[in-house]
Design an enzyme around this catalytic site. Structure first.
Site, PDB file in Angstrom:
ATOM      1  N   HIS A  18       7.345  -5.601  -1.992  1.00  0.00           N
ATOM      2  CA  HIS A  18       6.326  -6.073  -1.064  1.00  0.00           C
ATOM      3  C   HIS A  18       6.236  -7.599  -1.101  1.00  0.00           C
ATOM      4  CE1 HIS A  18       1.895  -6.328   0.197  1.00  0.00           C
ATOM      5  NE2 HIS A  18       2.583  -6.035   1.267  1.00  0.00           N
ATOM      6  N   HIS A  73       7.173 -10.450   1.991  1.00  0.00           N
ATOM      7  CA  HIS A  73       6.267 -11.497   2.467  1.00  0.00           C
ATOM      8  C   HIS A  73       6.821 -12.895   2.223  1.00  0.00           C
ATOM      9  CE1 HIS A  73       2.780  -9.370   4.096  1.00  0.00           C
ATOM     10  NE2 HIS A  73       3.058  -8.440   3.206  1.00  0.00           N
ATOM     11  N   HIS A 115       5.574  -1.810   6.614  1.00  0.00           N
ATOM     12  CA  HIS A 115       4.350  -1.271   6.019  1.00  0.00           C
ATOM     13  C   HIS A 115       4.155   0.198   6.394  1.00  0.00           C
ATOM     14  CE1 HIS A 115       3.557  -5.612   5.493  1.00  0.00           C
ATOM     15  NE2 HIS A 115       2.856  -5.228   4.459  1.00  0.00           N
ATOM     16  N   GLU A 161      -0.990  -8.670  12.313  1.00  0.00           N
ATOM     17  CA  GLU A 161      -0.782  -9.372  11.051  1.00  0.00           C
ATOM     18  C   GLU A 161      -1.585 -10.661  11.072  1.00  0.00           C
ATOM     19  OE1 GLU A 161       2.969 -11.098  10.101  1.00  0.00           O
ATOM     20  OE2 GLU A 161       2.450 -11.285   7.989  1.00  0.00           O
ATOM     21  N   HIS A 212      -6.076  -8.032   9.921  1.00  0.00           N
ATOM     22  CA  HIS A 212      -5.373  -7.457   8.767  1.00  0.00           C
ATOM     23  C   HIS A 212      -5.624  -8.272   7.500  1.00  0.00           C
ATOM     24  CE1 HIS A 212      -1.750  -8.241   6.253  1.00  0.00           C
ATOM     25  NE2 HIS A 212      -2.000  -6.997   5.915  1.00  0.00           N
ATOM     26  N   HIS A 267      -7.901  -7.457   3.853  1.00  0.00           N
ATOM     27  CA  HIS A 267      -7.498  -7.642   2.455  1.00  0.00           C
ATOM     28  C   HIS A 267      -8.542  -8.470   1.700  1.00  0.00           C
ATOM     29  CE1 HIS A 267      -3.312  -6.194   1.817  1.00  0.00           C
ATOM     30  NE2 HIS A 267      -3.190  -6.332   3.123  1.00  0.00           N
ATOM     31  N   HIS A 274      -3.989  -0.186   5.325  1.00  0.00           N
ATOM     32  CA  HIS A 274      -2.785  -0.312   6.149  1.00  0.00           C
ATOM     33  C   HIS A 274      -2.624   0.877   7.095  1.00  0.00           C
ATOM     34  CE1 HIS A 274      -0.502  -3.994   5.896  1.00  0.00           C
ATOM     35  NE2 HIS A 274      -1.096  -4.189   4.737  1.00  0.00           N
TER      36      HIS A 274
HETATM   37 CU1  CUO Z   1       1.862  -6.610   3.145  1.00  0.00          CU
HETATM   38 CU2  CUO Z   1      -1.236  -6.159   4.126  1.00  0.00          CU
HETATM   39  O1  CUO Z   1       0.569  -7.065   4.625  1.00  0.00           O
HETATM   40  O2  CUO Z   1      -0.048  -6.169   2.554  1.00  0.00           O
END
Ligand code: CUO
Length: 695
Positions: free
Chosen positions: A219, A223, A248, A359, A375, A379, A415
């Site tokens: 993950h 990113h 995702h 996103e 999004h 978080h 998600h």
């Molecule tokens: Cu990878 Cu929400 O975008 O965790």
């Protein structure tokens, strides 16, 4: 962007070294590969007059004098005021817009500094002053994107920041054992098995998935390769918004498959609102590695609260408003632009645009001011529920950090909410018709799952023990290795024999798409195609050449284009390096799904799955461009290149099928370029030694 000047071996070693012991000044770094000698103005003023004495004291017992040296030079140092806004002891978060912007600016600085010797000096200057995680993220992203550094094997994030991957108790024991035990007799520190699998509460059964080191690294890598801020050429990648959705989405589908295996229902979407509670609690047991504080947990049934982080207020109403605006844009079929114009959602780019809106990529979102930051701020809101107004100056929880967010059960629920918005969009699209789904002249006669060349009806998963060296990330400890030992899931490798018939006179090139689909839900009730297609996980996609007549395509599971092999995704990089050199393209692309998590866990009695195989004409799938990424990567495209498959991501399971196709059998019976076979996945509750297990 910087173009291809060579970098010396010393420079490469020094750049790699900057990722070690992120909390230590550079002149104390303890690797024997290279000794970085810096002028006094490069380090912080408080160290500059003590550098020699401290470094000498620290190196007393080492053979530092024999270590090759690299001498860095002073530059006209740029102002770092913008980046100093993130304190060294603060938690850097890619989900927090001001942090992203700061990171973007830093990436740009690292991308545009030439030659490499200047980049090295600048990087050290920044490393000494900036938040360690911000620095590490920005330098990693820049090195991965610069043509002169993208071949460098950057140490894994779990090596540099072991505290983000291993419980605080294990990290403490590592420090202790360094001093108590001589190197030869140093036992690996074992992570208790209940951290991996526990029946104490339903959600803890999924620890093996959520807390897997490589799953979390995957993950993080994604990113880093797809940063949300920075120079345009780094951010604006082919089909980036669609890939955000797809990567995702496949994680959620995989998680749901594993949940079905352990008897849990697929995760529900999360409605963040004051009328609701956050049912799932979570306690990470991690140390922040900043200021040595535990990262806060969250009790079960916590209230959702508005958050004020650094003066930036995030309200639950705002999140809902942003999401509703995106839902509205889907029902209207267009995006409202800033200048009162509209942008129609088209079959070609609609999903990509929705992904960018969701996103909340401020560079690529077509109207960031209006559609907002849903999004990311989901978080943030979930990460700060324990101290929403910073009353207690607590650090945000693990949902605020891409390296740790997947450990929290709430990640999957949030998600799924994001995912369902894209699904809403997909549901507005026309069904696939015959010309989309067929492969003229080609049929799949039979699919067999094989082990050692023999057809089997069962595959197995089991536990495996491996070690990871965490010494690289332990500040002010010894440079000698110290290992953490943990259990993780693995499976027996297998291959597929796909018997095909080419009725034409010519050899044909086809795309082969392989999916795994559960037969039943968690209560063992059969499910229809509509439910199956939201659980289908993509296992592999590759190009094959089929001669006229009957032939067999054999494909090994370990060759899957989806996964990163255990050796290469395993954090113990020094061992990975011994295993083989990688090409320039491969070194770029290290974000595949961990191969040891390729199969769902199954169950002791076995869980039935369908292996679904589909052929499509490569002519219709291929991308007309010189810059097409090789087909070695399903989860990430390569820099400056086009995503290698023209079909929508998740094809053919991204859209609802025609009303007369209700069951998987209906689909396979209608199209002879598709076939299925059944396989039972049985979990052997036994533990084996892995390749990197010290015993
Ligand atoms: Cu990878 Cu929400 O975008 O965790």
């Amino acid at each position: 962007m910087v173009e291809g000047k060579r970098i010396t071996q010393e420079e490469e070693k020094a750049l790699r070294e900057l990722f070690s012991c992120p909390g230590m000044p550079v002149f104390l770094l303890k690797n024997k590969d290279i000794d970085i000698v810096c002028p006094p103005d490069m380090v912080q003023a408080r160290y500059s007059d003590k550098m020699e004495a401290i470094a000498f004291k620290f190196a007393e017992d080492s053979d530092a004098d024999e270590t090759p040296k690299i001498y860095l030079k002073s530059l006209k140092w740029p102002s770092l005021q913008f980046a100093l806004k993130i304190d060294k002891n603060e938690a850097f978060s890619l989900f927090h817009a001001p942090h992203r912007q700061i990171a973007g600016k830093l990436i740009e600085m690292f991308m545009t500094t030439e030659p490499i010797s200047d980049l090295l000096s600048l990087a050290v200057y920044c490393r000494e002053r900036l938040n360690a995680f911000l620095f590490s993220y920005a330098l990693t992203t820049a090195l991965m994107h610069r043509s002169d550094t993208k071949h460098i094997r950057i140490p894994d994030i779990s090596e540099n920041f072991p505290a983000k991957f291993h419980p605080k108790s294990a990290i403490n024991k590592c420090r202790e054992t360094i001093y108590l035990n001589p190197k030869q007799k140093r036992p690996a520190i074992q992570i208790p098995f209940e951290n991996v699998m526990s029946n104490v509460s339903p959600e803890l059964k999924m620890n093996y998935f959520r807390e897997d080191i490589c799953v979390n690294q995957h993950h993080w890598h994604w990113h880093v390769i797809y940063p949300a801020e920075g120079p345009l050429e780094v951010v604006k990648k082919d089909r980036r918004g669609e890939l955000f959705y797809y990567m995702h989405n496949q994680i959620i589908r995989r998680y749901d498959n594993d949940r079905i295996c352990v008897g849990l229902s697929p995760v529900l979407p999360l409605e963040i609102s004051h009328f609701n509670k956050c049912e799932e609690g979570y306690y990470p047991k991690l140390d922040s590695s900043l200021g040595s504080r535990y990262i806060a947990g969250r009790p079960d049934f916590a209230d959702f609260q508005d958050v004020n982080q650094d003066g930036l207020v995030v309200t639950t109403q705002k999140l809902e408003l942003w999401l509703n605006r995106i839902r509205n844009c889907i029902s209207k079929g267009y995006i409202e632009l800033e200048d009162d114009k509209v942008l129609k959602l088209t079959l070609e780019t609609g999903c990509d645009e929705i992904g960018n809106l969701l996103e909340a990529n401020s560079t690529l979102s077509k109207n960031y001011g209006f559609y907002g930051d849903a999004h990311n701020y989901g978080h943030i809101l979930l990460a700060n529920m324990h101290d929403p107004n910073q009353t207690y100056k607590e650090l945000p929880g693990i949902m605020g950090d891409v390296t740790t967010a997947m450990r929290d059960p709430i990640f999957y629920r949030w998600h799924k909410t994001i995912d369902l918005v894209v699904q809403d969009y997909k549901n507005t699209l026309p069904h696939y018709v015959k010309k989309d789904l067929q492969c003229p002249g080609l049929s799949v006669k039979k699919v067999e799952v094989c082990r050692h060349g023999k057809s089997v009806d069962e595959l197995n998963t089991f536990w495996e023990i491996d070690d990871v060296d965490v010494s690289r990330g332990l500040d002010f400890a010894s440079s000698e290795s110290v290992f953490v030992q943990f259990k993780h899931l693995n499976h027996t490798n297998f291959s597929l024999d796909i018997k095909v018939q080419n009725k034409s006179k010519d050899t044909q090139k086809v795309s082969v798409r392989i999916w795994l689909i559960p037969e039943t839900d968690n209560s063992k009730n059969p499910i229809n195609l509509a439910r199956m297609q939201n659980l289908a996980i993509e296992m592999d996609k590759f190009v094959a050449t089929v001669k006229p007549g009957e032939s067999t395509i054999n494909r090994k599971s370990c060759d899957s284009n989806l996964t990163l092999s255990f050796e290469r995704s395993f954090p113990n990089r020094y061992k990975a390096e011994k295993i083989g050199k990688v090409t320039e393209d491969e070194s770029w692309c290290t974000c595949g799904w961990p191969h040891h998590m390729y199969l769902p866990i199954g169950s002791i009695d076995g869980i039935q799955f369908f292996v679904f195989v589909m052929l499509t004409p490569f002519e219709k799938d291929k991308v007309e461009s010189k810059d097409v990424a090789s087909d070695t990567s399903i989860y990430c495209g390569l820099k400056d290149k086009k995503y290698p498959d023209r079909r929508p991501m998740n094809f053919p399971f991204d859209r609802i099928f025609d009303t007369d196709i209700k069951e998987l059998d209906d689909l396979v019976d209608t199209y002879d370029n598709m076939a299925t076979t059944k396989i039972s996945i049985r979990h052997l509750n036994e533990t084996r030694s892995g390749k990197f297990c010290s015993g």
